[in-house]
Motif scaffolding. Structure first.
Motif, PDB file in Angstrom:
ATOM      1  N   TYR A 173     -14.586  11.713 -24.482  1.00 42.48           N
ATOM      2  CA  TYR A 173     -15.809  11.625 -24.678  1.00 42.48           C
ATOM      3  C   TYR A 173     -16.552  12.786 -24.771  1.00 42.48           C
ATOM      4  N   LEU A 174     -16.033  14.119 -24.379  1.00 37.73           N
ATOM      5  CA  LEU A 174     -16.809  15.039 -24.351  1.00 37.73           C
ATOM      6  C   LEU A 174     -16.292  15.558 -25.682  1.00 37.73           C
ATOM      7  N   ARG A 175     -15.468  15.408 -26.191  1.00 43.02           N
ATOM      8  CA  ARG A 175     -14.753  15.737 -27.526  1.00 43.02           C
ATOM      9  C   ARG A 175     -15.775  15.071 -28.508  1.00 43.02           C
ATOM     10  N   SER A 176     -15.840  13.878 -28.455  1.00 44.19           N
ATOM     11  CA  SER A 176     -16.435  12.973 -29.273  1.00 44.19           C
ATOM     12  C   SER A 176     -18.038  13.188 -29.466  1.00 44.19           C
ATOM     13  N   VAL A 177     -18.622  13.725 -28.473  1.00 44.21           N
ATOM     14  CA  VAL A 177     -19.900  13.990 -28.596  1.00 44.21           C
ATOM     15  C   VAL A 177     -20.359  15.529 -28.621  1.00 44.21           C
ATOM     16  N   GLU A 178     -19.274  16.284 -28.711  1.00 43.86           N
ATOM     17  CA  GLU A 178     -19.236  17.362 -28.997  1.00 43.86           C
ATOM     18  C   GLU A 178     -19.863  18.584 -27.747  1.00 43.86           C
ATOM     19  N   LEU A 179     -19.802  18.162 -26.705  1.00 43.87           N
ATOM     20  CA  LEU A 179     -20.104  18.846 -25.330  1.00 43.87           C
ATOM     21  C   LEU A 179     -19.425  19.825 -25.171  1.00 43.87           C
ATOM     22  N   GLU A 180     -19.854  21.235 -24.858  1.00 47.65           N
ATOM     23  CA  GLU A 180     -19.149  22.462 -24.345  1.00 47.65           C
ATOM     24  C   GLU A 180     -18.531  21.765 -22.972  1.00 47.65           C
ATOM     25  N   TRP A 181     -17.286  22.260 -22.485  1.00 47.09           N
ATOM     26  CA  TRP A 181     -16.912  21.778 -21.501  1.00 47.09           C
ATOM     27  C   TRP A 181     -15.577  22.905 -21.035  1.00 47.09           C
ATOM     28  N   GLU A 182     -15.465  23.073 -19.441  1.00 53.94           N
ATOM     29  CA  GLU A 182     -14.187  23.446 -19.349  1.00 53.94           C
ATOM     30  C   GLU A 182     -13.768  23.112 -18.001  1.00 53.94           C
ATOM     31  N   LEU A 183     -12.307  23.578 -17.558  1.00 52.01           N
ATOM     32  CA  LEU A 183     -11.992  22.916 -16.369  1.00 52.01           C
ATOM     33  C   LEU A 183     -12.714  23.902 -15.268  1.00 52.01           C
ATOM     34  N   GLY A 184     -12.997  23.130 -14.094  1.00 50.34           N
ATOM     35  CA  GLY A 184     -13.557  24.135 -13.108  1.00 50.34           C
ATOM     36  C   GLY A 184     -12.477  24.555 -12.059  1.00 50.34           C
ATOM     37  N   GLY A 185     -13.009  25.164 -11.041  1.00 50.30           N
ATOM     38  CA  GLY A 185     -12.019  25.989 -10.090  1.00 50.30           C
ATOM     39  C   GLY A 185     -11.549  25.011  -8.950  1.00 50.30           C
ATOM     40  N   ARG A 186     -11.998  23.438  -9.096  1.00 48.56           N
ATOM     41  CA  ARG A 186     -11.429  22.815  -7.974  1.00 48.56           C
ATOM     42  C   ARG A 186     -10.628  21.762  -8.663  1.00 48.56           C
ATOM     43  N   ASP A 187      -9.699  21.056  -7.938  1.00 47.81           N
ATOM     44  CA  ASP A 187      -8.644  20.125  -8.532  1.00 47.81           C
ATOM     45  C   ASP A 187      -9.561  18.848  -9.219  1.00 47.81           C
ATOM     46  N   GLY A 188      -9.409  18.470 -10.545  1.00 44.42           N
ATOM     47  CA  GLY A 188     -10.037  17.373 -11.235  1.00 44.42           C
ATOM     48  C   GLY A 188     -11.542  17.716 -11.427  1.00 44.42           C
ATOM     49  N   GLU A 189     -11.882  18.985 -11.305  1.00 47.22           N
ATOM     50  CA  GLU A 189     -13.194  19.441 -11.661  1.00 47.22           C
ATOM     51  C   GLU A 189     -13.444  19.713 -13.446  1.00 47.22           C
ATOM     52  N   TYR A 190     -14.550  19.183 -14.025  1.00 45.16           N
ATOM     53  CA  TYR A 190     -14.805  19.612 -15.145  1.00 45.16           C
ATOM     54  C   TYR A 190     -16.241  19.939 -15.327  1.00 45.16           C
ATOM     55  N   VAL A 191     -16.410  21.137 -15.837  1.00 47.23           N
ATOM     56  CA  VAL A 191     -17.966  21.733 -15.794  1.00 47.23           C
ATOM     57  C   VAL A 191     -18.345  21.722 -17.406  1.00 47.23           C
ATOM     58  N   VAL A 192     -19.465  20.519 -17.541  1.00 44.18           N
ATOM     59  CA  VAL A 192     -20.035  20.615 -18.717  1.00 44.18           C
ATOM     60  C   VAL A 192     -21.338  21.179 -19.047  1.00 44.18           C
ATOM     61  N   THR A 193     -21.601  21.592 -20.123  1.00 44.78           N
ATOM     62  CA  THR A 193     -22.937  22.160 -20.453  1.00 44.78           C
ATOM     63  C   THR A 193     -23.646  21.038 -21.256  1.00 44.78           C
ATOM     64  N   LEU A 194     -24.954  20.667 -20.880  1.00 43.42           N
ATOM     65  CA  LEU A 194     -25.618  19.965 -21.661  1.00 43.42           C
ATOM     66  C   LEU A 194     -26.888  20.733 -22.132  1.00 43.42           C
ATOM     67  N   PRO A 195     -27.072  20.749 -23.406  1.00 48.71           N
ATOM     68  CA  PRO A 195     -28.148  21.512 -24.131  1.00 48.71           C
ATOM     69  C   PRO A 195     -29.514  20.770 -23.611  1.00 48.71           C
ATOM     70  N   GLY A 196     -30.487  21.572 -23.431  1.00 49.44           N
ATOM     71  CA  GLY A 196     -31.960  20.968 -23.341  1.00 49.44           C
ATOM     72  C   GLY A 196     -33.044  21.608 -24.146  1.00 49.44           C
ATOM     73  N   GLU A 197     -34.137  21.233 -23.789  1.00 48.87           N
ATOM     74  CA  GLU A 197     -35.470  21.569 -24.624  1.00 48.87           C
ATOM     75  C   GLU A 197     -36.302  22.685 -23.626  1.00 48.87           C
ATOM     76  N   LYS A 198     -36.690  22.017 -22.681  1.00 49.41           N
ATOM     77  CA  LYS A 198     -37.681  22.850 -21.673  1.00 49.41           C
ATOM     78  C   LYS A 198     -36.766  24.057 -20.879  1.00 49.41           C
ATOM     79  N   LYS A 199     -35.550  23.240 -20.641  1.00 45.33           N
ATOM     80  CA  LYS A 199     -34.655  23.874 -19.630  1.00 45.33           C
ATOM     81  C   LYS A 199     -33.427  24.294 -20.793  1.00 45.33           C
ATOM     82  N   LEU A 200     -33.126  25.256 -21.015  1.00 42.79           N
ATOM     83  CA  LEU A 200     -32.312  25.758 -22.141  1.00 42.79           C
ATOM     84  C   LEU A 200     -30.900  24.956 -22.021  1.00 42.79           C
TER      85      LEU A 200
END
Length: 175
Positions: free
Chosen positions: A19-46
């Motif tokens: 899904y993340l690849r298909s919608v071209e969102l930035e993501w990386e693995l987090g520090g915990r098992d099973g964690e994914y950290v995703v960056t959502l672009p915004g307008e008011k909050k960047l």
């Protein structure tokens, strides 16, 4: 974790990364098992950084919204509680420092593209759409000082423009 739970978790992780690849969102693995950290672009909050932790039965989702307000705490938190009534799958919460997050849990087997799209949309709306209102409620005094300082020095006020009506008096001077 049983073999079946491991397979269910692995399948959910695959659905998430697809899904993340298909919608071209930035993501990386987090520090915990099973964690994914995703960056959502915004307008008011960047940007809104979202943590998803995939576990066998449930997946947690959390995102930082705004730091502990400097002022007007009662109205600030009252506004958050009213907003909670309109949220689906997540709610505003505060940590021990008073910083505001949105937080929720969803069934791991429900992580498909449609549900993920809805979930990220709700998180982004709760973080981005409410951001300026929360800034005005909890940080107006600081913004007025910043505005006056910038105007006095001829500095850019571009990032404060959405608040100009609150920061200037009727004569266009810092209030």
């Amino acid at each position: 974790m049983s073999e079946r739970q491991s397979a269910d978790t692995s399948a959910a992780e695959t659905r998430l990364t697809d899904y993340l690849r298909s919608v071209e969102l930035e993501w990386e693995l987090g520090g915990r098992d099973g964690e994914y950290v995703v960056t959502l672009p915004g307008e008011k909050k960047l940007r809104t950084v979202v943590s998803l932790v995939i576990r066998p039965r449930t997946t947690s989702i959390s995102a930082f919204v705004i730091r502990n307000p400097d002022e007007n705490h009662t109205e600030f938190y009252r506004a958050l509680l009213r907003k909670n009534l309109r949220l689906t799958g997540i709610a505003y919460a505060i940590d021990t420092d008073g910083d505001v997050y949105v937080r929720g849990e969803v069934p791991t087997d429900a992580l498909d593209a449609e549900h993920l799209d809805q979930l990220f949309g709700v998180v982004l709306a709760a973080s981005d759409e409410a951001f300026n209102e929360l800034l005005a409620l909890g940080f107006l005094g600081s913004m007025k000082k910043e505005w006056a300082w910038r105007v006095s020095r001829g500095e850019s006020t571009r990032n404060l423009e959405p608040f100009r009506h609150l920061l200037e008096d009727d004569a266009g001077q810092p209030s």
